[in-house]
Design a protein around this motif. Structure first.
Motif, PDB file in Angstrom:
ATOM      1  N   ILE A 117      54.535  35.339 -12.062  1.00 51.48           N
ATOM      2  CA  ILE A 117      54.682  34.924 -10.982  1.00 51.48           C
ATOM      3  C   ILE A 117      55.182  33.703 -10.670  1.00 51.48           C
ATOM      4  O   ILE A 117      56.574  33.663  -9.859  1.00 51.48           O
ATOM      5  CB  ILE A 117      54.395  36.388  -9.680  1.00 51.48           C
ATOM      6  N   SER A 118      54.775  32.706 -10.174  1.00 53.36           N
ATOM      7  CA  SER A 118      54.469  31.155  -9.312  1.00 53.36           C
ATOM      8  C   SER A 118      55.593  30.712 -10.350  1.00 53.36           C
ATOM      9  O   SER A 118      57.081  30.504  -9.800  1.00 53.36           O
ATOM     10  CB  SER A 118      53.233  31.094  -9.903  1.00 53.36           C
ATOM     11  N   VAL A 259      54.744  26.976  -0.065  1.00 49.13           N
ATOM     12  CA  VAL A 259      55.381  28.545   0.983  1.00 49.13           C
ATOM     13  C   VAL A 259      55.619  29.110  -0.479  1.00 49.13           C
ATOM     14  O   VAL A 259      54.257  30.638  -0.226  1.00 49.13           O
ATOM     15  CB  VAL A 259      57.115  28.103   1.044  1.00 49.13           C
ATOM     16  N   VAL A 260      55.902  29.269  -1.546  1.00 50.71           N
ATOM     17  CA  VAL A 260      55.839  30.136  -2.145  1.00 50.71           C
ATOM     18  C   VAL A 260      54.570  30.405  -3.290  1.00 50.71           C
ATOM     19  O   VAL A 260      53.459  31.621  -3.048  1.00 50.71           O
ATOM     20  CB  VAL A 260      56.730  29.717  -3.783  1.00 50.71           C
ATOM     21  N   ASN A 261      53.986  29.309  -3.514  1.00 50.42           N
ATOM     22  CA  ASN A 261      52.054  29.970  -3.728  1.00 50.42           C
ATOM     23  C   ASN A 261      51.551  30.018  -2.783  1.00 50.42           C
ATOM     24  O   ASN A 261      50.425  31.040  -2.889  1.00 50.42           O
ATOM     25  CB  ASN A 261      51.557  28.518  -4.407  1.00 50.42           C
ATOM     26  N   PRO A 273      46.077  31.105   4.139  1.00 49.06           N
ATOM     27  CA  PRO A 273      46.326  30.351   2.632  1.00 49.06           C
ATOM     28  C   PRO A 273      46.035  28.794   2.921  1.00 49.06           C
ATOM     29  O   PRO A 273      45.405  27.785   1.916  1.00 49.06           O
ATOM     30  CB  PRO A 273      46.785  31.108   1.192  1.00 49.06           C
ATOM     31  N   TYR A 274      46.012  28.199   4.089  1.00 49.20           N
ATOM     32  CA  TYR A 274      46.246  27.181   4.080  1.00 49.20           C
ATOM     33  C   TYR A 274      45.221  26.541   3.934  1.00 49.20           C
ATOM     34  O   TYR A 274      45.232  24.969   3.797  1.00 49.20           O
ATOM     35  CB  TYR A 274      47.071  26.566   5.357  1.00 49.20           C
ATOM     36  N   PRO A 275      44.181  26.706   4.785  1.00 49.23           N
ATOM     37  CA  PRO A 275      42.486  25.964   4.426  1.00 49.23           C
ATOM     38  C   PRO A 275      41.915  25.535   3.502  1.00 49.23           C
ATOM     39  O   PRO A 275      41.817  24.764   2.579  1.00 49.23           O
ATOM     40  CB  PRO A 275      41.297  26.856   5.671  1.00 49.23           C
ATOM     41  N   LEU A 276      42.759  27.111   2.829  1.00 48.33           N
ATOM     42  CA  LEU A 276      42.410  26.424   0.661  1.00 48.33           C
ATOM     43  C   LEU A 276      43.155  25.729   0.964  1.00 48.33           C
ATOM     44  O   LEU A 276      42.608  25.145  -0.395  1.00 48.33           O
ATOM     45  CB  LEU A 276      42.214  28.531   0.312  1.00 48.33           C
ATOM     46  N   LEU A 277      44.544  26.147   0.824  1.00 45.93           N
ATOM     47  CA  LEU A 277      45.256  25.323   0.290  1.00 45.93           C
ATOM     48  C   LEU A 277      45.306  23.862   0.513  1.00 45.93           C
ATOM     49  O   LEU A 277      45.011  22.752  -0.340  1.00 45.93           O
ATOM     50  CB  LEU A 277      46.560  25.549   0.818  1.00 45.93           C
TER      51      LEU A 277
END
Length: 442
Positions: A117-118, A259-261, A273-277
């Motif tokens: 999908i990504s 954004v997408v991932n 998800p941003y702390p992980l990212l």
């Protein structure tokens, strides 16, 4: 006044005291040159390409006549790429499919689905950005041949008819569609071959990868000749087109990264998800940016997964597999470069054809070589959908190497860090479901 016969004119001081300083100066100069040559050979390919780029610009600016003459170096580099790319695609795909083991654990399927999908989303985003910000390339189109397709029907007709070509003819004519078809067919049937045969395929694939590494190692020299001759012939306006092309690519990669991932990760694990990212960007993307190799970043990602306390049975499979098939950055590169070529040649691309390009770019990205600049070698496969001559396509590949100093670093960083993000998202989602099930049972 001439010297009498038999009399030697004292032209120089040949005494030991006079000769010794000159010898020392020569030795010092030789050592200096050796140190410079050693520093250049031990430097990274990115730095050497940057040096070739700068030298090419300077030569075109100060000596345009000489710059046109060194264009032979760039021409030889393009010919070398053209010679090695078709065989590389054939061997890599055959080896990858033949080595595939059936019965993969079912818990890696969500990660693989997120990879697909990504990659497709990245290709679609690149197509949209190419329509919104069309770019022109500096190409020699005087030798372009073939009729461009007028609609999706023509594209599908060209696609289907180009598949049914013999493998030797496909390699000889650089017919990447037929090459890919033969590679898939042979790879599937060779899954049941003897282990020694599959080992041989792996060794041959490694040998061709080394050949590509050698060719790409000559990229600084080739880019020096390409940049110098291109700028001397077309002027420095060509740099603007390359900068615009680079901004479109990097912009798409940043949107996919930020954004997408993260959106896909949020949908899977239902939490911010941003702390992980940001953790993964700091510990994985940075090293991938400088190594410019997804394969070289596999140990970094495995160590990071262990640090994040992810499921080892999952990440021990998804991380190496993701380094091969999770190529959102490559899909962006292939799509943007292909559409920039069609825009330069004045080929109209309708929406259905653009969607087909997304599919082709996504599939081609999964077969990208692990070497630096590997995605550029699959651009001719995408441009062949539009009937673009191989000579023109290889010029586009060469342009890709000019901007690859930045493009390939961003591409590898995107490809590699996403493997950890998606693996972590699936692992955290599984842990959350398990914890919820325990609460329900309690």
């Amino acid at each position: 006044m001439t010297c009498p016969v038999g009399v030697v004119r004292p032209s120089a001081d040949l005494s030991p005291k006079a000769i010794k300083p000159r010898i020392l100066d020569s030795v010092y100069n030789m050592n200096t040159l050796k140190r410079i040559a050693s520093a250049y050979s031990n430097s990274s390919l990115v730095l050497r390409i940057f040096i070739g780029l700068v030298l090419g610009i300077l030569l075109a600016y100060f000596a345009p006549d000489a710059a046109i003459k060194v264009g032979l170096l760039g021409e030889l580099f393009v010919l070398a790429l053209k010679a090695v790319a078709p065989v590389l695609v054939l061997v890599l795909v055959i080896s990858s499919l033949a080595a595939h083991q059936s019965g993969q654990p079912t818990h890696i399927r969500p990660v693989l689905l997120m990879y697909l999908i990504s990659t497709f989303s990245a290709a679609a985003l690149a197509v949209c950005a190419s329509f919104l910000f069309p770019t022109m390339l500096s190409l020699d189109i005087s030798s372009a041949e073939g009729n461009p397709p007028g609609s999706i029907i023509d594209v599908l007709h060209n696609l289907l008819t180009s598949i049914f070509v013999g493998p030797v003819q496909a390699l000889n004519t650089s017919n990447y569609i037929a090459i890919l078809a033969w590679a898939v067919a042979l790879g599937i049937f060779l899954r049941h071959a003897a282990p020694s045969t599959r080992t041989m395929l792996h060794d041959v694939s490694g040998a061709f990868t080394q050949v590509v590494r050698f060719v790409i190692a000559q990229a600084p020299i080739g880019i020096f000749g390409l940049v110098a001759s291109t700028l001397a012939a077309s002027g420095f306006d060509a740099l603007y087109g390359y900068a615009r092309l680079l901004m479109v690519m990097v912009g798409c990669m940043l949107v996919v990264t930020l954004v997408v991932n993260p959106l896909l990760a949020y949908i899977k694990m239902r939490r911010n998800p941003y702390p992980l990212l940001f953790t993964v960007l700091r510990e994985s993307a940075v090293t991938a940016f400088f190594t410019r190799s997804s394969a070289a970043n596999i140990p970094v990602n495995l160590r990071l997964c262990e640090k994040l306390k992810l499921d080892k049975d999952t990440y021990s499979i998804t991380i190496p597999l993701g380094a091969t098939i999770n190529m959102a950055g490559a899909a962006i590169t292939i799509s943007v470069m292909a559409l920039a070529t069609t825009h330069t040649l004045g080929i109209h691309v309708d929406l259905p054809t653009a969607l087909l390009l997304c599919v082709v770019s996504s599939l081609a990205a999964a077969g990208v070589s692990g070497v630096a600049g590997g995605s550029l070698l699959l651009i001719p496969m995408a441009t062949s959908l539009f009937g673009i001559d191989t000579e023109i396509a290889m010029q586009v590949v060469a342009i890709g190497f000019v901007i690859g100093v930045v493009q390939d670093s961003f591409e590898t960083a995107l490809n590699s860090h996403t493997d950890v993000v998606f693996t972590a998202a699936v692992s955290y989602a599984g842990e959350a479901r398990a914890a919820q099930a325990e609460r329900v049972d309690a």
